[in-house]
Enzyme design. Sequence first.
Site, PDB file in Angstrom:
ATOM      1  N   TYR A   7       0.857  -1.185   0.000  1.00 15.84           N
ATOM      2  CA  TYR A   7       0.000   0.000   0.000  1.00 15.84           C
ATOM      3  C   TYR A   7       0.891   1.232   0.000  1.00 15.84           C
ATOM      4  O   TYR A   7       1.824   1.316   0.801  1.00 15.84           O
ATOM      5  CB  TYR A   7      -0.896  -0.002   1.244  1.00 15.84           C
TER       6      TYR A   7
ATOM      7  N   ASP B 215       9.374   2.865  -0.659  1.00 17.93           N
ATOM      8  CA  ASP B 215       8.334   3.550   0.124  1.00 17.93           C
ATOM      9  C   ASP B 215       8.606   3.234   1.597  1.00 17.93           C
ATOM     10  O   ASP B 215       8.210   2.179   2.101  1.00 17.93           O
ATOM     11  CB  ASP B 215       6.948   3.068  -0.309  1.00 17.93           C
TER      12      ASP B 215
ATOM     13  N   LYS C 179       4.698   9.515   8.401  1.00 15.32           N
ATOM     14  CA  LYS C 179       4.500   8.995   9.759  1.00 15.32           C
ATOM     15  C   LYS C 179       5.519   9.557  10.752  1.00 15.32           C
ATOM     16  O   LYS C 179       5.413  10.703  11.188  1.00 15.32           O
ATOM     17  CB  LYS C 179       4.497   7.468   9.719  1.00 15.32           C
TER      18      LYS C 179
HETATM   19  P1  KE4 Z   1      -0.736   8.545   4.307  1.00 17.59           P
HETATM   20  O1  KE4 Z   1      -1.220   9.227   3.059  1.00 17.59           O
HETATM   21  O2  KE4 Z   1      -1.842   7.732   4.975  1.00 17.59           O
HETATM   22  O3  KE4 Z   1      -0.023   9.486   5.264  1.00 17.59           O
HETATM   23  O4  KE4 Z   1       0.406   7.479   3.877  1.00 17.59           O
HETATM   24  C1  KE4 Z   1       0.096   6.534   2.894  1.00 17.59           C
HETATM   25  C2  KE4 Z   1       1.056   5.372   3.031  1.00 17.59           C
HETATM   26  C3  KE4 Z   1       2.094   5.257   2.124  1.00 17.59           C
HETATM   27  N1  KE4 Z   1       2.987   4.241   2.202  1.00 17.59           N
HETATM   28  C4  KE4 Z   1       2.881   3.306   3.182  1.00 17.59           C
HETATM   29  C5  KE4 Z   1       3.890   2.198   3.229  1.00 17.59           C
HETATM   30  C6  KE4 Z   1       1.831   3.379   4.137  1.00 17.59           C
HETATM   31  O5  KE4 Z   1       1.737   2.426   5.089  1.00 17.59           O
HETATM   32  C7  KE4 Z   1       0.903   4.427   4.064  1.00 17.59           C
HETATM   33  C8  KE4 Z   1      -0.255   4.545   5.029  1.00 17.59           C
HETATM   34  N2  KE4 Z   1      -0.390   3.503   5.979  1.00 17.59           N
HETATM   35  C9  KE4 Z   1      -1.739   3.255   6.468  1.00 17.59           C
HETATM   36  C10 KE4 Z   1      -1.706   2.129   7.504  1.00 17.59           C
HETATM   37  N3  KE4 Z   1      -1.050   0.964   7.064  1.00 17.59           N
HETATM   38  C11 KE4 Z   1      -2.363   4.487   7.013  1.00 17.59           C
HETATM   39  C12 KE4 Z   1      -3.577   4.272   7.882  1.00 17.59           C
HETATM   40  C13 KE4 Z   1      -4.818   4.822   7.239  1.00 17.59           C
HETATM   41  O6  KE4 Z   1      -4.992   4.642   6.009  1.00 17.59           O
HETATM   42  O7  KE4 Z   1      -5.618   5.435   7.981  1.00 17.59           O
END
Ligand code: KE4
Length: 425
Positions: free
Chosen positions: A142, A237, A265
């Site tokens: 993801y 990523d 994060k």
């Molecule tokens: P954000 O746009 O949510 O800040 O980051 C996206 C993203 C990009 N790359 C990786 C490896 C990520 O894990 C994420 C976002 N992670 C999720 C939880 N696994 C965010 C939680 C959510 O969607 O509320």
Amino acid sequence: MTTSKELFARAIQSIPGGVNSPVRAFKSVNSDLLFIRKASGSRIYDCDGAGYIDLVMSWGPLILGHAHPVIVNAVCKAAESGTSFGAPTEKEIELAEMICSMVPGIEKVRLVNSGTEATMSAVRLARGVTGRDKIIKFEGCYHGHGDSFLVKAGSGALTFGEPTSPGVTKGTAQDTLVAAYNDLQSVQALFDRHPDEIACVIVEPVAGNMGVIVPDDGFLPGLRRITEDNGALLVFDEVISGFRISPGGAQEYYSVTPDLTTLGKIIGGGLPVGAYGGKASIMDCLAPDGPVYQAGTLSGNPLAVAAGIAMLDTLKKENPYASLEIKSQKLADGLRNIARNAGVDVCINAVASMMCMFFTKGPVRSYENAVKADTGRFARYHKKMLDQGIYCAPSQFEASFISTAHSGSDLDAILSAARKAMNYF
Ligand code: KE4
């Protein structure tokens, strides 16, 4: 005190699904979602008067625990001087210099407001620099909710059974090629089939969105070789793994340097910050000096930057990685023993202070292995842990995170609760 149930009934009147991000909905664990009132250290407190030991830690940012005084003070102090200027500040240079000094593959970095913005921008830059349209991602990984990534995606997309989201056009989806994690042949085959068309391979160097899946020894070096051989960029990523598994992230931990890195994060200490960076020769192709456009009203926001500097400063000073790994291993080993004694098949994958307990026999080294996990058992375990004051990620396909705020007695409490939850079927 207004209860979570009452707040949810009100929230769904004005917010889709009552939440601002789907994974918070607790849908896949058949539980009523909790509205949170406050958090401190390793604990989170809901609106119903209950407190929990938190293993979600806001999905990864809070490696120092909730409301760490250094972060809180930095943000409050920054706010007194203004919340946004829409103009460059010295502190943005300071944070950029810290990132460049800590992350091996980053010579220049651009701050944005989320991990999604970081990955979207990195892929656009890779396409702009190479003049190629296609990208390779991995099934179950993801990279945020950018259209190009919502093709066989992980995290909430996987949890809710929509790995390829409606609304993503066929034109977009056709430029996203999907390989299998830990399977270099599947990557090579795509390059053989699409010579000179692939701009980049984007990968979570430690997968954290189909549960935690650790790269096989040769996987990351293999991706480095294949992308170099085929004129494509390698994008790590590291939104989860960055500053999580080592000061220099997975690229330091596994000694493989990508062309571009995306971060999020931890870099914001809980405030909205993302970043992408890489070789200066690539990053200089970004506007205003280069032709590839990317922008953001609140990019480099003073409050978020203050939190980021405080976070990275503290990580550099305290260097908690060895102790975090020991705590994490203690928890993982404890859970393995509990499951074994209960006769329950689990596979626990752990790297540094991130882990996942799959309710399936191991090994789990691929998306195919991961989706065999018994999500029904996971849901019952999750509920029983919650009833005992342990707040686990509400999905089998997410990671759990340990922070510096988690004490030995916290770990003992988690294991004691797991002993009861494991037998509760
Ligand atoms: P954000 O746009 O949510 O800040 O980051 C996206 C993203 C990009 N790359 C990786 C490896 C990520 O894990 C994420 C976002 N992670 C999720 C939880 N696994 C965010 C939680 C959510 O969607 O509320």
